[in-house]
Scaffold this active site. Structure first.
Site, PDB file in Angstrom:
ATOM      1  N   LYS A 158       1.602  -5.283   5.326  1.00 21.23           N
ATOM      2  CA  LYS A 158       2.057  -3.907   5.038  1.00 21.23           C
ATOM      3  C   LYS A 158       0.986  -3.158   4.254  1.00 21.23           C
ATOM      4  O   LYS A 158       1.236  -2.616   3.177  1.00 21.23           O
ATOM      5  CB  LYS A 158       3.398  -3.896   4.301  1.00 21.23           C
ATOM      6  CG  LYS A 158       4.512  -4.582   5.098  1.00 21.23           C
ATOM      7  CD  LYS A 158       5.849  -4.500   4.391  1.00 21.23           C
ATOM      8  CE  LYS A 158       6.942  -5.251   5.114  1.00 21.23           C
ATOM      9  NZ  LYS A 158       6.830  -6.724   5.049  1.00 21.23           N
TER      10      LYS A 158
HETATM   11  P1  5BU Z   1      14.778 -12.779   7.076  1.00 17.48           P
HETATM   12  O1  5BU Z   1      14.853 -14.069   6.367  1.00 17.48           O
HETATM   13  O2  5BU Z   1      15.073 -12.887   8.573  1.00 17.48           O
HETATM   14  O3  5BU Z   1      15.576 -11.692   6.414  1.00 17.48           O
HETATM   15  O4  5BU Z   1      13.209 -12.372   6.950  1.00 17.48           O
HETATM   16  C1  5BU Z   1      12.753 -11.127   7.372  1.00 17.48           C
HETATM   17  C2  5BU Z   1      11.247 -11.055   7.324  1.00 17.48           C
HETATM   18  O5  5BU Z   1      10.837  -9.821   7.904  1.00 17.48           O
HETATM   19  C3  5BU Z   1      10.602 -11.118   5.939  1.00 17.48           C
HETATM   20  O6  5BU Z   1       9.408 -11.844   6.039  1.00 17.48           O
HETATM   21  C4  5BU Z   1      10.303  -9.654   5.603  1.00 17.48           C
HETATM   22  O7  5BU Z   1       9.101  -9.501   4.863  1.00 17.48           O
HETATM   23  C5  5BU Z   1      10.122  -9.028   6.969  1.00 17.48           C
HETATM   24  N1  5BU Z   1      10.544  -7.618   7.056  1.00 17.48           N
HETATM   25  C6  5BU Z   1      11.842  -7.218   6.901  1.00 17.48           C
HETATM   26  O8  5BU Z   1      12.741  -8.018   6.646  1.00 17.48           O
HETATM   27  N2  5BU Z   1      12.173  -5.894   7.046  1.00 17.48           N
HETATM   28  C7  5BU Z   1      11.262  -4.941   7.323  1.00 17.48           C
HETATM   29  O9  5BU Z   1      11.605  -3.774   7.469  1.00 17.48           O
HETATM   30  C8  5BU Z   1       9.907  -5.377   7.475  1.00 17.48           C
HETATM   31  C9  5BU Z   1       9.586  -6.707   7.351  1.00 17.48           C
HETATM   32 BR1  5BU Z   1       8.612  -4.148   7.887  1.00 17.48          BR
END
Ligand code: 5BU
Length: 266
Positions: free
Chosen positions: A93
């Site tokens: 990011k």
């Molecule tokens: P989760 O465990 O499925 O919630 O992980 C989501 C991943 O996606 C995590 O590594 C965040 O940094 C990433 N992410 C997110 O959740 N939402 C966003 O809007 C963005 C990245 Br951009």
């Protein structure tokens, strides 16, 4: 399956090598899943690749959250990812001015030398994309940028007018092969897809088979619904890496995402 048959209009419209590379791997594995490999030890990360490699097309990293990170261990991790035919996506990011973003591709973690794709905010203006592309060029590599057009987290400030600006600028930049969309809200995603058109990809975090609110403001939508609404890659973290059986979970997400693509193209 051959990628053109699997992806239809998206394959035909895509102009970027990175988009085609991803679509090829996804069609080979019949999986539109990117694993968010959010584990904080190198051993934990290596275990994940071994378990889920056949069921996911890309691996999303946060290189700065690994406690025992070292260049050697990271080299082994990237080698294992390549052997498992996975694209490596550093979700950094980036958000600074172009020249600093270029410098941040180097530094201690040397993201430019192992990442195939990275995320960037467009808050500082479009030169950030040139800075990131220059970072890869500095080491003779090519990569692709995903611009954050939406986010999955509650209360984020990426409002529809901002999203439209990001899409308008990203659409015309060859260094941008796609956008991040909100996987938790199919309606928002469908609107984003209508705006983006067929050429560029949309990758979506905020995806879990258990739809609803997650920890600390995260929101989750269903993988198949996200693909039907226009997502080309569902980014799944805890749904896989925190499952009792990560391989079984990855397979379930792969099947849901693939079913979505097949239904979308009918
Ligand atoms: P989760 O465990 O499925 O919630 O992980 C989501 C991943 O996606 C995590 O590594 C965040 O940094 C990433 N992410 C997110 O959740 N939402 C966003 O809007 C963005 C990245 Br951009």
């Amino acid at each position: 399956m051959d990628p053109e048959g699997a992806w239809g209009a998206r394959w035909q419209a895509a102009s970027s090598a990175m988009a085609k590379r991803y679509m090829t791997v996804a069609a080979e594995k019949q999986s539109l899943v990117c694993l968010a490999a959010d584990r904080n030890t190198m051993a934990g990360l290596m275990d994940l690749i071994a378990a889920v490699g056949p069921h996911v097309a890309a691996l999303k990293t946060h290189v700065d959250l690994v406690d025992d990170w070292s260049p050697e261990a990271w080299g082994d991790f990237c080698k294992a990812a390549h052997e498992a035919n996975l694209l490596i996506f550093e979700d950094r990011k980036f958000a600074d001015i172009g020249g600093i973003s270029r410098a941040q591709m180097a530094g201690q973690f040397d993201i430019r030398s192992w990442s195939d794709l990275v995320t960037a905010h467009l808050i500082s203006g479009p030169d950030i994309v040139d800075g990131l592309q220059a970072g890869w060029s500095d080491v003779g590599r090519e990569g692709g940028v995903l611009l954050l057009a939406q986010m999955s987290s509650r209360g984020n400030l990426l409002n529809p007018a901002y999203t439209d600006e990001v899409v308008a600028k990203g659409q015309v930049h060859p260094g941008v092969f796609g956008f991040i969309g909100n996987g938790s809200r199919p309606g928002e995603l469908a609107a984003l897809r209508a705006n983006v058109g067929e050429e560029k990809l949309i990758w979506t975090p905020g995806v879990n088979l258990a739809v609803g609110d997650g920890a600390m403001g995260q929101r989750y939508g269903d993988p198949k619904e996200a693909v039907l609404a226009g997502s080309d890659c569902v980014i799944v973290g805890s749904g896989i890496h925190k499952a009792d059986d990560p391989a079984k979970a990855a397979k379930a997400y792969a099947e849901a995402s693939w079913a979505g693509l097949m239904e979308r193209n009918r």
